[in-house]
Write a protein that holds these residues in place. Structure first.
Motif, PDB file in Angstrom:
ATOM      1  N   SER A 112       0.837  -1.214   0.000  1.00 12.82           N
ATOM      2  CA  SER A 112       0.000   0.000   0.000  1.00 12.82           C
ATOM      3  C   SER A 112       0.865   1.255   0.000  1.00 12.82           C
ATOM      4  O   SER A 112       0.513   2.258  -0.630  1.00 12.82           O
ATOM      5  N   VAL A 113       2.008   1.195   0.666  1.00 12.36           N
ATOM      6  CA  VAL A 113       2.910   2.350   0.728  1.00 12.36           C
ATOM      7  C   VAL A 113       3.562   2.606  -0.624  1.00 12.36           C
ATOM      8  O   VAL A 113       3.634   3.745  -1.099  1.00 12.36           O
ATOM      9  N   ILE A 114       4.032   1.545  -1.293  1.00 16.40           N
ATOM     10  CA  ILE A 114       4.710   1.724  -2.588  1.00 16.40           C
ATOM     11  C   ILE A 114       3.717   2.208  -3.641  1.00 16.40           C
ATOM     12  O   ILE A 114       4.061   3.009  -4.519  1.00 16.40           O
ATOM     13  N   LEU A 115       2.457   1.760  -3.565  1.00 16.84           N
ATOM     14  CA  LEU A 115       1.451   2.219  -4.522  1.00 16.84           C
ATOM     15  C   LEU A 115       1.147   3.703  -4.336  1.00 16.84           C
ATOM     16  O   LEU A 115       0.948   4.438  -5.310  1.00 16.84           O
ATOM     17  N   LYS A 116       1.136   4.139  -3.089  1.00 16.47           N
ATOM     18  CA  LYS A 116       0.886   5.563  -2.832  1.00 16.47           C
ATOM     19  C   LYS A 116       2.088   6.401  -3.245  1.00 16.47           C
ATOM     20  O   LYS A 116       1.961   7.461  -3.856  1.00 16.47           O
ATOM     21  N   GLU A 117       3.289   5.874  -2.932  1.00 15.01           N
ATOM     22  CA  GLU A 117       4.522   6.612  -3.230  1.00 15.01           C
ATOM     23  C   GLU A 117       4.769   6.739  -4.728  1.00 15.01           C
ATOM     24  O   GLU A 117       5.125   7.814  -5.225  1.00 15.01           O
ATOM     25  N   LYS A 118       4.561   5.676  -5.469  1.00 13.08           N
ATOM     26  CA  LYS A 118       4.906   5.663  -6.898  1.00 13.08           C
ATOM     27  C   LYS A 118       3.748   6.070  -7.806  1.00 13.08           C
ATOM     28  O   LYS A 118       3.963   6.655  -8.869  1.00 13.08           O
ATOM     29  N   LEU A 119       2.501   5.748  -7.393  1.00 14.83           N
ATOM     30  CA  LEU A 119       1.356   5.977  -8.282  1.00 14.83           C
ATOM     31  C   LEU A 119       0.349   6.974  -7.724  1.00 14.83           C
ATOM     32  O   LEU A 119      -0.597   7.351  -8.424  1.00 14.83           O
ATOM     33  N   GLY A 120       0.514   7.355  -6.471  1.00 15.61           N
ATOM     34  CA  GLY A 120      -0.446   8.281  -5.875  1.00 15.61           C
ATOM     35  C   GLY A 120      -1.762   7.639  -5.499  1.00 15.61           C
ATOM     36  O   GLY A 120      -2.756   8.337  -5.286  1.00 15.61           O
ATOM     37  N   LEU A 121      -1.790   6.307  -5.406  1.00 17.52           N
ATOM     38  CA  LEU A 121      -3.022   5.598  -5.061  1.00 17.52           C
ATOM     39  C   LEU A 121      -3.074   5.362  -3.554  1.00 17.52           C
ATOM     40  O   LEU A 121      -2.216   4.662  -3.001  1.00 17.52           O
ATOM     41  N   ASP A 122      -4.069   5.916  -2.903  1.00 19.25           N
ATOM     42  CA  ASP A 122      -4.290   5.668  -1.474  1.00 19.25           C
ATOM     43  C   ASP A 122      -5.274   4.502  -1.378  1.00 19.25           C
ATOM     44  O   ASP A 122      -6.487   4.673  -1.519  1.00 19.25           O
ATOM     45  N   ILE A 123      -4.735   3.312  -1.166  1.00 23.79           N
ATOM     46  CA  ILE A 123      -5.540   2.097  -1.251  1.00 23.79           C
ATOM     47  C   ILE A 123      -6.695   2.102  -0.257  1.00 23.79           C
ATOM     48  O   ILE A 123      -7.769   1.572  -0.532  1.00 23.79           O
ATOM     49  N   GLU A 124      -6.490   2.699   0.920  1.00 26.50           N
ATOM     50  CA  GLU A 124      -7.559   2.716   1.923  1.00 26.50           C
ATOM     51  C   GLU A 124      -8.755   3.536   1.426  1.00 26.50           C
ATOM     52  O   GLU A 124      -9.904   3.235   1.769  1.00 26.50           O
ATOM     53  N   GLU A 173      -7.483   3.147 -17.514  1.00 22.67           N
ATOM     54  CA  GLU A 173      -6.875   4.371 -18.047  1.00 22.67           C
ATOM     55  C   GLU A 173      -5.351   4.318 -18.077  1.00 22.67           C
ATOM     56  O   GLU A 173      -4.727   4.956 -18.931  1.00 22.67           O
ATOM     57  N   ASN A 174      -4.745   3.565 -17.163  1.00 21.62           N
ATOM     58  CA  ASN A 174      -3.290   3.605 -17.023  1.00 21.62           C
ATOM     59  C   ASN A 174      -2.583   2.289 -17.317  1.00 21.62           C
ATOM     60  O   ASN A 174      -1.348   2.259 -17.388  1.00 21.62           O
ATOM     61  N   CYS A 175      -3.340   1.224 -17.463  1.00 18.02           N
ATOM     62  CA  CYS A 175      -2.740  -0.099 -17.744  1.00 18.02           C
ATOM     63  C   CYS A 175      -3.466  -0.682 -18.951  1.00 18.02           C
ATOM     64  O   CYS A 175      -4.186  -1.675 -18.832  1.00 18.02           O
ATOM     65  N   ARG A 176      -3.294  -0.041 -20.085  1.00 13.94           N
ATOM     66  CA  ARG A 176      -4.137  -0.328 -21.245  1.00 13.94           C
ATOM     67  C   ARG A 176      -3.990  -1.751 -21.771  1.00 13.94           C
ATOM     68  O   ARG A 176      -4.924  -2.296 -22.356  1.00 13.94           O
ATOM     69  N   ASP A 177      -2.822  -2.368 -21.586  1.00 14.07           N
ATOM     70  CA  ASP A 177      -2.659  -3.731 -22.098  1.00 14.07           C
ATOM     71  C   ASP A 177      -2.933  -4.775 -21.022  1.00 14.07           C
ATOM     72  O   ASP A 177      -2.687  -5.961 -21.223  1.00 14.07           O
ATOM     73  N   MET A 178      -3.446  -4.358 -19.868  1.00 10.55           N
ATOM     74  CA  MET A 178      -3.787  -5.314 -18.815  1.00 10.55           C
ATOM     75  C   MET A 178      -5.102  -6.007 -19.171  1.00 10.55           C
ATOM     76  O   MET A 178      -6.083  -5.355 -19.550  1.00 10.55           O
ATOM     77  N   GLN A 179      -5.126  -7.318 -19.036  1.00  6.00           N
ATOM     78  CA  GLN A 179      -6.340  -8.071 -19.324  1.00  6.00           C
ATOM     79  C   GLN A 179      -7.051  -8.386 -18.009  1.00  6.00           C
ATOM     80  O   GLN A 179      -6.475  -8.998 -17.116  1.00  6.00           O
ATOM     81  N   LEU A 180      -8.272  -7.968 -17.905  1.00  7.39           N
ATOM     82  CA  LEU A 180      -9.056  -8.212 -16.701  1.00  7.39           C
ATOM     83  C   LEU A 180     -10.292  -9.032 -17.041  1.00  7.39           C
ATOM     84  O   LEU A 180     -10.881  -8.876 -18.109  1.00  7.39           O
ATOM     85  N   ALA A 181     -10.641  -9.932 -16.111  1.00  6.64           N
ATOM     86  CA  ALA A 181     -11.935 -10.596 -16.217  1.00  6.64           C
ATOM     87  C   ALA A 181     -12.947  -9.698 -15.509  1.00  6.64           C
ATOM     88  O   ALA A 181     -12.573  -8.771 -14.794  1.00  6.64           O
ATOM     89  N   SER A 182     -14.217  -9.917 -15.725  1.00 10.10           N
ATOM     90  CA  SER A 182     -15.217  -9.122 -15.001  1.00 10.10           C
ATOM     91  C   SER A 182     -15.376  -9.714 -13.603  1.00 10.10           C
ATOM     92  O   SER A 182     -15.256 -10.912 -13.407  1.00 10.10           O
ATOM     93  N   GLY A 183     -15.586  -8.858 -12.630  1.00  9.14           N
ATOM     94  CA  GLY A 183     -15.880  -9.345 -11.284  1.00  9.14           C
ATOM     95  C   GLY A 183     -14.705  -9.424 -10.346  1.00  9.14           C
ATOM     96  O   GLY A 183     -14.801 -10.031  -9.276  1.00  9.14           O
ATOM     97  N   GLU A 184     -13.559  -8.808 -10.706  1.00 11.19           N
ATOM     98  CA  GLU A 184     -12.426  -8.845  -9.778  1.00 11.19           C
ATOM     99  C   GLU A 184     -12.763  -8.147  -8.466  1.00 11.19           C
ATOM    100  O   GLU A 184     -13.500  -7.156  -8.442  1.00 11.19           O
ATOM    101  N   THR A 185     -12.197  -8.674  -7.389  1.00 13.97           N
ATOM    102  CA  THR A 185     -12.348  -8.020  -6.088  1.00 13.97           C
ATOM    103  C   THR A 185     -11.406  -6.831  -6.010  1.00 13.97           C
ATOM    104  O   THR A 185     -10.510  -6.666  -6.849  1.00 13.97           O
ATOM    105  N   LYS A 186     -11.558  -6.043  -4.964  1.00 17.24           N
ATOM    106  CA  LYS A 186     -10.662  -4.908  -4.765  1.00 17.24           C
ATOM    107  C   LYS A 186      -9.218  -5.391  -4.608  1.00 17.24           C
ATOM    108  O   LYS A 186      -8.293  -4.818  -5.184  1.00 17.24           O
ATOM    109  N   GLY A 187      -9.042  -6.475  -3.863  1.00  9.76           N
ATOM    110  CA  GLY A 187      -7.692  -7.011  -3.661  1.00  9.76           C
ATOM    111  C   GLY A 187      -7.053  -7.488  -4.948  1.00  9.76           C
ATOM    112  O   GLY A 187      -5.851  -7.278  -5.183  1.00  9.76           O
ATOM    113  N   GLN A 188      -7.846  -8.132  -5.799  1.00  8.46           N
ATOM    114  CA  GLN A 188      -7.316  -8.587  -7.086  1.00  8.46           C
ATOM    115  C   GLN A 188      -6.888  -7.405  -7.948  1.00  8.46           C
ATOM    116  O   GLN A 188      -5.871  -7.466  -8.644  1.00  8.46           O
TER     117      GLN A 188
END
Length: 482
Positions: A306-318, A331-346
């Motif tokens: 959670s700290v590295i995500l906030k430090e590098k990407l500005g994402l406050d996971i909480e 918007e930021n991971c355009r080549d990422m493939q996602l299934a529908s229904g992922e949890t927040k943790g995923q």
């Protein structure tokens, strides 16, 4: 001459050799010195053997380069020393194995050589060694004919020597800490220990389908339940998935588990192992990773995900929600493939894997992962929804994965169920409910920590070779159509 013509010429020589009553394929030879030893034996008589790599005749003398696994030496054939047997030199070819006995001398040109008074053909080669192996553009040819790659490409041999030294040093390190090396089943009635698609086969004697292991984790944990406190295994694992520069369906892993240890202790042991390997193989801890020099000898920082995500990407996971994370990913991971229904943790884990590793050049432990993607990890002692898991990164590359192990059998059942139902493109990659393992857990499993490290990935790291087929000695390839 074409290869077939050269083979025909060698077959004719072979027939002449047999006609002369010479056995071209004797069963053994009493080799007394390596070529490396012979090079240090000027003025002494040696008896050695190897493969001919060059052969030049000049009337009553001939020169050959003879190699074994320790080095190369010149052979200085002379008619005055060999007598009638000298005439059979013309029946030898590059690639043949010979044994020689003679004095180690220095030629007029100053080259250390063996002047044999006796030589014997040990193997007649029928195919010529390639003359243009270096710079070969079709790298698949090197994988298919690895025996030639090892013979003609010193860098390939060096890589596999490093791998061998590395595996030996791993055993040395863990054995010194009191670990037991064990073997667990390759064929398993149920696959588990990782999220991966298995290879499936059938055991006719048992009349049941069975799987090649994807990991040895659950069996090693059974051994901890059975009374062992420190165990490890170096073994082949099999995952029926894609092939790229870092992944291959058949690969080698080491996993170890230590009772009464948590993930912090496992990181201590792993960090010590990497430093031990560097010193054992190279004598120092400064390593080349791609075009960077990286010192792995310092203390590695441990940074929460959670700290590295906030430090590098500005994402406050909480503060982020499942919807905001999905939007960020689109918007930021355009080549990422996602299934529908992922949890927040995923989603947290997917964004991390896509954006962060390449930023981690110095040796770094990333700790504390979402519970949703870590079904075998113990829940974090102070952060609900997270687990005590870590991954090690060096030069922007993941090198290991481990955690404080889950020891509550009821929680483990719940996690297996959640993972089976989790959103993913291929349901076969889920952790299945392993009733036998859960029964074993109900007898009581002590607190423990564990880790998995890919030996192939580790070899890539220690040889600065970033194509996995270069460090697997005989990689499986599509069968050639002949």
């Amino acid at each position: 001459m074409e290869e077939l013509d050269l083979r025909k010429a060698r077959l004719e020589k072979l027939n002449k050799i047999k006609f002369l009553g010479i056995n071209p394929y004797p069963a053994s030879y009493p080799k007394k010195q390596s070529i490396a030893d012979a090079l240090k034996s000027e003025g002494k008589i040696v008896q050695t053997a190897g493969r001919i790599f060059s052969l030049r005749t000049h009337g009553n003398i001939a020169f050959a380069d003879l190699k074994d696994e320790t080095g190369k030496i010149q052979i200085f054939f002379q008619k005055k020393l060999l007598g009638e047997k000298y005439k059979n030199i013309n029946l030898l070819d590059i690639g043949d194995f010979i044994g020689v006995t003679g004095e180690v001398v220095k030629t007029i040109a100053g080259e250390i050589s063996i002047a044999p008074t006796y030589y014997i053909l040990l193997t007649k080669s029928l195919l010529p060694l390639p003359s243009k192996w270096f710079g070969l553009k079709d790298v698949e040819t090197r994988y298919r004919q690895r025996y030639l790659d090892l013979l003609l490409n010193p860098k390939a041999r060096e890589r596999f020597n490093v791998r061998t030294k590395m595996v030996s040093a791993i055993r040395e390190y863990l054995d010194s800490l009191g670990f037991w090396e064990v073997e667990t089943p390759t064929l398993q009635p149920l696959y588990g220990g990782a999220n991966a698609k298995p290879f499936k086969t059938h055991v006719h004697a048992l009349r049941q389908d069975i799987y090649l292991r994807i990991a040895d984790e659950l069996y090693l944990k059974r051994l901890i339940i059975g009374g062992y406190e420190k165990v490890y295994e170096i073994c082949k694992d099999f995952r029926n998935e894609g092939i790229d520069h870092a992944h291959f369906p058949e690969f080698t892993m080491i996993e170890w588990y230590e009772a009464y240890a948590d993930y912090q202790k496992v990181m201590d042991v792993a960090e010590g192992l990497f430093k031990h390997l560097a010193k054992k193989i190279y004598g120092h801890t400064m390593l080349q990773v791609e075009d960077k020099k990286i010192d792995i000898g310092k203390k590695w920082p441990r940074i929460e995900m959670s700290v590295i995500l906030k430090e590098k990407l500005g994402l406050d996971i909480e503060k982020e929600t499942k919807e905001s994370l999905r939007k960020y990913a689109k918007e930021n991971c355009r080549d990422m493939q996602l299934a529908s229904g992922e949890t927040k943790g995923q989603l947290i884990f997917a964004i991390f894997e896509h954006k962060i590793p390449k930023l981690l050049e110095e040796p770094t432990w990333i700790i504390d992962y979402p519970e949703d993607v870590s079904p075998l990890s113990k829940s974090h002692r102070s952060k609900p929804g997270w687990v005590e898991r870590f991954e090690g990164y060096i030069g922007g590359k993941e090198i290991c994965d481990g955690w404080s192990e889950l020891t509550d059998p009821q929680m483990q059942r719940q996690r297996f169920t959640q993972d089976t139902n989790a959103a993913r493109k291929d349901k076969e990659e889920a952790q299945h409910i392993d009733e036998d393992f859960l029964t074993a857990m109900e007898y009581g499993m002590p607190p423990l920590g564990g880790i998995g490290i890919g030996i192939d990935r580790l070899t890539m790291f220690f040889t600065n070779t970033w194509a996995i087929k270069e460090v697997i000695i005989f990689p499986t390839l599509r069968t050639e159509q002949r």
